[in-house]
Design an enzyme around this catalytic site. Structure first.
Site, short mmCIF file in Angstrom:
data_model
loop_
_atom_site.label_atom_id
_atom_site.label_comp_id
_atom_site.label_asym_id
_atom_site.label_seq_id
_atom_site.Cartn_x
_atom_site.Cartn_y
_atom_site.Cartn_z
N GLY A 1 0.82 -1.21 0.00
CA GLY A 1 0.00 0.00 0.00
C GLY A 1 0.85 1.25 0.00
O GLY A 1 1.90 1.30 0.65
N ARG B 1 1.07 -5.19 -5.31
CA ARG B 1 1.31 -6.39 -4.51
C ARG B 1 1.66 -7.52 -5.48
O ARG B 1 1.03 -7.67 -6.52
CB ARG B 1 0.09 -6.73 -3.67
CG ARG B 1 -0.34 -5.57 -2.78
CD ARG B 1 -1.47 -5.93 -1.84
NE ARG B 1 -2.04 -4.75 -1.20
CZ ARG B 1 -1.54 -4.15 -0.14
NH1 ARG B 1 -0.43 -4.61 0.41
NH2 ARG B 1 -2.12 -3.08 0.38
N ASP C 1 4.98 -4.59 6.21
CA ASP C 1 5.35 -5.94 6.61
C ASP C 1 5.55 -6.89 5.43
O ASP C 1 6.54 -7.61 5.36
CB ASP C 1 4.26 -6.49 7.55
CG ASP C 1 4.60 -7.85 8.10
OD1 ASP C 1 5.52 -7.94 8.92
OD2 ASP C 1 3.95 -8.85 7.70
N THR D 1 4.00 2.85 6.16
CA THR D 1 2.61 2.38 6.18
C THR D 1 1.80 3.27 7.09
O THR D 1 2.25 3.61 8.19
CB THR D 1 2.53 0.91 6.66
OG1 THR D 1 1.16 0.59 6.97
CG2 THR D 1 3.38 0.65 7.89
N ASP E 1 -0.70 2.54 8.78
CA ASP E 1 -1.28 1.81 9.92
C ASP E 1 -0.39 1.79 11.16
O ASP E 1 -0.84 1.39 12.23
CB ASP E 1 -1.57 0.36 9.52
CG ASP E 1 -2.65 0.24 8.45
OD1 ASP E 1 -3.42 1.22 8.30
OD2 ASP E 1 -2.73 -0.79 7.78
N ASP F 1 1.80 -0.31 11.82
CA ASP F 1 1.74 -1.70 12.29
C ASP F 1 3.05 -2.46 12.09
O ASP F 1 3.06 -3.68 11.99
CB ASP F 1 0.60 -2.45 11.61
CG ASP F 1 0.71 -2.49 10.09
OD1 ASP F 1 1.60 -1.79 9.54
OD2 ASP F 1 -0.08 -3.19 9.45
N ARG G 1 -6.03 -2.93 9.49
CA ARG G 1 -6.55 -4.30 9.41
C ARG G 1 -6.15 -5.12 10.62
O ARG G 1 -6.95 -5.86 11.19
CB ARG G 1 -6.04 -4.97 8.13
CG ARG G 1 -6.74 -6.30 7.82
CD ARG G 1 -6.18 -6.98 6.58
NE ARG G 1 -6.16 -6.10 5.43
CZ ARG G 1 -5.06 -5.71 4.80
NH1 ARG G 1 -3.88 -6.09 5.23
NH2 ARG G 1 -5.12 -4.92 3.76
#
Length: 322
Positions: A14, A75, A106, A128, A130, A132, A174
């Site tokens: 992303g 991706r 990741d 990212t 997020d 994360d 997510r």
């Protein structure tokens, strides 16, 4: 005469605001040291297709404030296979790349680890929205996403107040709720639902009922993508409490836009550090931000790092919602 070092750079997964600032820092630092940089289009997919161009200082002029990525991103399922990973490493060797800089999250780092296992020198840069990546306390794009959502929440709150309704706002995240927590705190939410701390509908409706009993005529609930179902949650709130409720999914709105000064700063420092590490022969690392400073971490250690969920921010949100 010593041959110039050749560096590949790609953005994968992303997109995140600030990726262009990283690319700019990589290219300009490399040019400063007399290295050559090759931009790989559409991530690992472009590596397989040979969609690669050499980048000069002029090529990255004026991109620091642009969202998205000039290299584009995608991706790549082929990188999930041993055969694909081996082929990607072989392409890097054919291109005579001395190192590859991978900008992403990741999944992108897993691809970088597989390249390292096949003998390719890599440096990872976490990007990212997020937040994360447990190896780093900051990931490029997060601050811009928080500000984008905060602005959207202000607008939604205006109409929510006018109509005395409950607004359920779904943000990205997510597997991690950092974006939802930050947006809930800065947006004045009464409740936040995240994967690390899931809450049932009954708890949400009870909170709203208590708020209305105290005279509060509008409510805001922030939901992380990993919990999802925000539209149905708003319908359930309306059914149970008999008040007007609306669900809003912000979606990819959160990915775009001009990166904030914070994101540009981290992106520039991390891109610069990545090239400096390659110049000094330090490879198979990730540039991370920990304890207020940027540093290098072993890429395998970074990928396996685990950050424990901290309840303090959620507790603060609940105190502020009184």
């Amino acid at each position: 005469m010593k041959e110039q070092l050749r560096i590949g750079v790609l953005t994968s997964g992303g997109d995140a605001p600030g990726m262009n600032a990283v690319i700019r820092a990589v290219v300009r630092t490399a040019v400063h040291h007399g290295m050559r940089v090759y931009g790989i289009k559409t991530g690992y997919e472009g590596l397989f297709k040979g969609d690669i161009d050499e980048l000069t200082a002029d090529d990255v002029s004026g991109i620091i404030h642009h969202g998205g990525t000039i290299l584009r991103t995608a991706r790549c399922t082929e990188m999930h296979t041993e055969e694909g990973q081996a082929r990607a490493a072989e392409v890097c060797k054919v291109l005579r790349l001395d190192a590859m800089i991978v900008i992403g999250g990741d999944g992108s780092f897993k691809g970088a680890v597989s390249l390292a296992k096949h003998g390719v020198n890599v440096i990872g840069i976490p990007a990212t929205i997020d937040l994360d990546m447990d190896c780093s306390e900051y990931t490029i794009g997060f601050d811009t996403a928080v500000n984008t959502v905060a602005d959207a929440i202000v607008r939604i709150r205006d109409t929510s107040t006018s109509h005395e309704r409950c607004s359920v706002v779904e943000v990205m995240g997510r597997n991690a709720g950092y974006l939802a927590l930050w947006c809930g705190l800065t947006g004045g939410a009464e409740e936040v639902l995240i994967p690390e701390n899931p809450i049932d509908v009954k708890t949400v409706t009870e909170q709203i009922l208590k708020n209305r009993a105290k005279g509060k005529r509008h409510n805001l609930v922030v939901v992380a993508e990993g919990i999802g179902d925000s539209v149905n949650l708003s319908k359930e709130i309306e059914r149970v409490l008999g008040i007007e409720a609306r669900g809003t999914i912000l979606g990819h709105l959160q990915r775009g836009g001009t990166p904030t000064a914070v994101d540009r700063m981290h992106a520039t420092v991390m891109g610069h550090m990545a090239v400096e590490a390659i110049k000094n022969g330090t490879v198979n690392k990730v540039v991370v931000y920990k304890d207020g400073k940027h540093e290098l971490m072993d890429i395998n250690e970074a990928l396996n790092a685990k950050r424990e969920y901290d309840q303090k921010m959620y507790d603060l949100i609940k105190i502020m919602a009184i």
